[in-house]
Design a protein around this motif. Structure first.
Motif, mmCIF file in Angstrom:
data_model
loop_
_atom_site.group_PDB
_atom_site.id
_atom_site.type_symbol
_atom_site.label_atom_id
_atom_site.label_comp_id
_atom_site.label_asym_id
_atom_site.label_seq_id
_atom_site.Cartn_x
_atom_site.Cartn_y
_atom_site.Cartn_z
ATOM 1 N N THR B 235 29.469 44.079 28.725
ATOM 2 C CA THR B 235 30.664 43.971 29.152
ATOM 3 C C THR B 235 29.596 44.072 30.637
ATOM 4 O O THR B 235 30.057 43.002 31.476
ATOM 5 N N PHE B 236 28.197 44.263 30.275
ATOM 6 C CA PHE B 236 28.033 44.207 32.256
ATOM 7 C C PHE B 236 28.017 42.678 32.773
ATOM 8 O O PHE B 236 27.589 42.388 33.996
ATOM 9 N N TYR B 239 31.255 41.587 34.277
ATOM 10 C CA TYR B 239 31.186 42.449 35.115
ATOM 11 C C TYR B 239 30.296 41.569 36.605
ATOM 12 O O TYR B 239 30.941 40.867 37.540
ATOM 13 N N SER B 243 33.268 36.246 40.113
ATOM 14 C CA SER B 243 33.185 36.701 41.624
ATOM 15 C C SER B 243 35.017 36.605 41.241
ATOM 16 O O SER B 243 35.687 35.509 42.097
ATOM 17 N N GLY B 245 34.801 40.049 39.088
ATOM 18 C CA GLY B 245 34.053 40.078 37.481
ATOM 19 C C GLY B 245 35.170 40.449 36.635
ATOM 20 O O GLY B 245 36.650 39.849 36.853
ATOM 21 N N ASN B 247 38.501 41.278 33.456
ATOM 22 C CA ASN B 247 38.363 42.744 33.488
ATOM 23 C C ASN B 247 38.083 43.205 31.864
ATOM 24 O O ASN B 247 38.417 42.570 31.017
ATOM 25 N N LEU B 248 38.280 44.278 32.054
ATOM 26 C CA LEU B 248 37.878 44.985 30.633
ATOM 27 C C LEU B 248 38.638 46.499 30.536
ATOM 28 O O LEU B 248 39.163 47.303 31.472
ATOM 29 N N GLY B 284 37.579 42.007 27.004
ATOM 30 C CA GLY B 284 37.726 41.632 28.526
ATOM 31 C C GLY B 284 38.031 40.357 28.746
ATOM 32 O O GLY B 284 38.282 39.180 27.465
ATOM 33 N N ARG B 286 38.194 37.047 31.817
ATOM 34 C CA ARG B 286 38.299 36.966 32.711
ATOM 35 C C ARG B 286 38.817 36.170 34.025
ATOM 36 O O ARG B 286 40.614 36.015 33.071
ATOM 37 N N SER B 352 29.964 48.044 24.701
ATOM 38 C CA SER B 352 29.688 47.244 25.488
ATOM 39 C C SER B 352 29.339 45.678 25.208
ATOM 40 O O SER B 352 28.628 45.150 26.394
#
Lengths: 427, 356
Positions: B235-236, B239, B243, B245, B247-248, B284, B286, B352
């Motif tokens: 997930t990092f 994120y 730009s 990051g 969506n979670l 997640g 984008r 994650s």
């Protein structure tokens, strides 16, 4: 309304951008000339002793100096404005305090007033609501002279602690003083006498030799010790305290310590040296006395160099050492190309401090050898003290100390210039 | 040039590390390809610089081994490893001329003078430092100094790898672009192994063939810029790259399927078996891949920002807030829209990490 437009509204002339500065305009030249003439006249009428031609000549020199400073100040050297504005009232105060001549004080005040207006570009007058257009167009940079008020406390302190005593010495140096109220102007006679004095020459040679010797030992030794000291952790703290100990000892005690330490009969050092077969006696042998004084100074003052160099070393970012490691630099190359250049600044300060301090060394050799044996360790300050407070020859001693002062100033200036050039890489 | 392998490597600055938190760099295996151009990307304090210093030998790992072309170099010094490294702030030798600065690494290795001169001129020409060669390095501007630092890295023809530790931090933006292009050119020409540390994703994505993303002492993903974008492994990465990051959305397992709770229209994920022991599940997607369509999950539009060449719509789906990136000309209703989650770009993260 914002600050800029407020300023524009009230002082339109000052807020215009400063383009190329105009040549010195006629009003300024005229003012400087008038001020110089007033000074010369005032002083010429009332020369230093009330009658000699020398007094008038000195007055002219005085006026010329004022003119030169004013010129420099006009040529946008802001520091000079300050010096000038400080110097003119100072001359006035000195005139009063050193008992030279009340009219000198008056002249100084007049000069100060004139230049204050000129150098201020009329700003000072504007405080009182007066606009002087002739002077206000000279310099279009905005000036806020109120900042000078902040300098006044320092100025007051420095006057009492340094400038007034110094000028008193200047006053003494041109007079033959027999007692209170019995002083006669002798011009440059004491200076001539001192410059041809053999004892002074001897002391000067010894002094230079001593200063060079201790510098040559203390600077490399100090750097070496700093390099060897631990960089961090409790060991660093312990090492710093141990190294700094000699600096915490009063100077006369340092002299006493070494005086006893070096004695062949009861001193550990002297006794040990004699017992291993060396004929050591600092009270009788000039060479032994010299070595003792030098070793004592090294012991006393190398820690200062160590502390400065240590601080300089700690200020070098790790990346420099890492880059050197990656570039394959040897230990010597790392020292030569990273540590030494980065230390240049603090070493310059160390050299200056140590030079000036060693050049005026007095207390320790006074306690240790009293300048002996014979004149072997009579340095300038010991000679000076004998002259001034031993024999009470105030005039010659004052001339001597001025020469002494100028010599230190000259050496320091040369050191400073050379070393800052080295630091910048222009040498 | 060399293939750099890290075997079971871990590093801690604490004398006796116990908890994982004591490790600046957690245990991992990795191989840096010979001639690869890598970017090492991550936030401040994630272990990037530690990683670099381990490779160069400025730091000796507390655990594991490093080999260059199968030769164990773990105990060797930076000079012995023959690594070049450029630091964040320019390091120059103040008292030397630019030419002497560039020649310094070569002279320390006792190369013949003629060869030193040739290399210095080559590198100076490459970095456009030729007019400055005779000047003292001390008086130059920060970007010229940094060019010299880079030049010292590039001047050795036989280095195992060249490491850059955020070398463009002090450089003006327009020069940054120029220098980055120069580096790329140098890489194409000489095929050095380059490892470039940065926390700027643009810099990483434009410079590198492969990006190594680090987070909290872990290497969380290694991949091409496209892989990082389309399939973030953590997930990092989702994120940090892109730009805005990724969506979670918090997800739950219900009836053997992964769902995001939305009143009325739960978003379900097809074809992925949820791991049994995960504490936290997240979905997640984008903003670029979140579709605004005519049918699908109904959502409320909260805000639309027009950024010139695209628009960002912030929408509310149940209690979740998402961002969608839209083309300028995409028509959009005033307050409501329908969302579609394309299966290919909707990822599931357990604790994650991407569930494959």
């Amino acid at each position: 309304m914002n600050a800029t437009s407020a300023q524009t509204a009230t002082t339109p002339v000052l807020s215009e951008p400063a383009a190329a500065r105009p040549a010195l305009p006629v009003p300024i030249l005229a003012l400087v000339a008038v001020a110089a003439l007033i000074t010369a006249a005032a002083l010429g009428l009332a020369p230093f002793t009330g009658r000699s031609v020398g007094g008038a000549a000195m007055a002219l020199v005085f006026a010329a100096v004022h003119g030169a400073i004013a010129w420099g100040a006009y040529r946008a050297v802001n520091g000079l404005r300050l010096i000038y504005l400080a110097s003119a009232p100072l001359v006035a105060v000195l005139g009063l305090l050193t008992g030279l001549e009340p009219r000198l004080a008056l002249a100084g005040l007049v000069l100060w007033g004139v230049y204050f207006v000129v150098l201020n570009q009329g700003q000072a007058l504007r405080w009182f609501g007066i606009t002087v257009s002739a002077v206000s167009v000279v310099d279009t940079r905005p000036l806020d002279n109120r900042a000078w008020l902040l300098v006044l406390p320092v100025f007051a302190v420095v006057s009492i602690s340094a400038i007034i005593p110094l000028m008193t010495v200047v006053n003494y140096s041109v007079q033959d003083i027999f007692g209170p109220g019995q002083a006669y102007f002798v011009g440059a006679e004491w200076f001539r006498e001192m410059l041809h004095d053999d004892r002074l020459h001897g002391a000067m040679v010894r002094q230079i030799l001593f200063s060079l010797t201790v510098l040559a030992i203390q600077i490399p030794l100090g750097v070496a010790v700093a390099l060897a000291m631990p960089a961090r952790g409790w060991r660093a703290s312990v090492a710093l305290v141990l190294v700094a100990l000699p600096l915490l000892i009063p100077w006369n005690v340092v002299g006493t310590i070494w005086q006893i330490f070096g004695r062949p009969d009861i001193g550990l050092g002297g006794w040990a040296l004699n017992n291993i077969g060396l004929d050591y006696n600092y009270t009788g042998d000039p060479i032994d006395a010299w070595i003792t004084v030098v070793v004592m100074d090294v012991w006393h003052w190398t820690p200062l160099v160590v502390l400065l160099a240590y601080a300089g070393l700690r200020a070098i970012p790790d990346a420099f050492y890492q880059a050197a490691a990656i570039d394959g630099a040897s230990r010597w190359a790392t020292f030569r190309y990273i540590e030494l250049p980065k230390l240049a600044g603090v070493l310059m300060i160390a050299v200056l401090l140590r030079f000036m301090d060693s050049f005026m060394i007095y207390t320790e050799p006074f306690v240790l050898t009293g300048g002996g044996p014979g004149n072997a360790t009579t340095f300038l300050s010991i000679h000076l003290a004998k002259l001034a407070i031993g024999q009470f020859d105030l005039g010659p001693a004052a001339a001597f100390s001025l020469i002494y002062f100028l010599v230190i100033l000259l050496f320091s200036f040369v050191f400073y210039t050379v070393l800052t050039r080295v630091g910048r890489g222009d040498a | 040039m060399a293939r750099v392998r890290m075997h079971e490597l871990a590093h801690s600055y604490v004398a006796k590390p116990a908890a994982p938190a004591d490790y600046a760099l957690k245990r991992f295996d990795f191989t840096w390809r010979n001639g690869g151009a890598y970017a090492l990307l991550g936030p401040s304090g994630c272990g990037k610089t530690t990683m670099l210093n381990l490779i160069s030998g400025l730091v000796t790992p507390s655990e594991g081994r490093i080999t260059f072309d199968d030769v164990d170099v773990t105990a060797l010094t930076p000079a012995q490893r023959n690594i070049a490294q450029v630091f964040q702030f320019p390091v120059i030798y103040d008292t030397m001329t630019v030419a002497d600065n560039l020649a310094f690494p070569l002279r320390n290795r006792k190369l013949p003078d003629a060869q030193v001169r040739r290399r210095v001129h080559d590198v100076a020409a490459m970095l456009e430092l030729e007019p400055l060669l005779g000047r003292r390095a001390a008086g130059l501007s920060a970007d010229q100094k940094q060019k010299i630092s880079m030049g010292r890295g590039l001047v050795r023809p036989d280095v195992a790898a060249i490491l850059f530790d955020e070398p463009l931090t002090v450089i003006d933006p327009h020069l940054k672009w120029q220098l980055r292009r120069k580096l790329k050119q140098v890489h194409q020409e000489f095929n050095h192994t380059l490892i470039y540390v940065t926390h700027d994703q643009n810099e990483a994505l434009t410079f590198a063939e492969e990006v190594v993303v680090m987070y909290d002492g872990y290497v969380v993903q290694v991949g091409t810029p496209q892989e990082l974008f389309e399939a973030p492994a953590h997930t990092f990465v989702g994120y940090f790259i892109g730009s805005p990051g990724m969506n979670l959305l918090p997800a739950v397992v219900d009836g053997g399927r992964v769902r995001v709770r939305v009143p009325g229209t739960d978003v379900a994920v097809e074809g992925v078996a949820p791991p049994a022991d995960a504490d936290k599940l997240e979905l997640g997607i984008r903003p670029e891949f979140l579709e605004i369509a005519d049918d699908g999950h109904e959502a409320a539009i909260e805000r639309v920002e027009d950024l010139g060449n695209y628009r960002l719509a912030t929408v509310r789906l149940g209690e979740h807030r998402l961002v969608a990136k839209l083309a300028e000309d995409r028509p959009l209703a005033a307050d409501r829209c329908h969302l579609r989650f394309p299966e290919r770009f909707t990822k599931l993260y357990a604790d994650s990490r991407l569930v494959a």
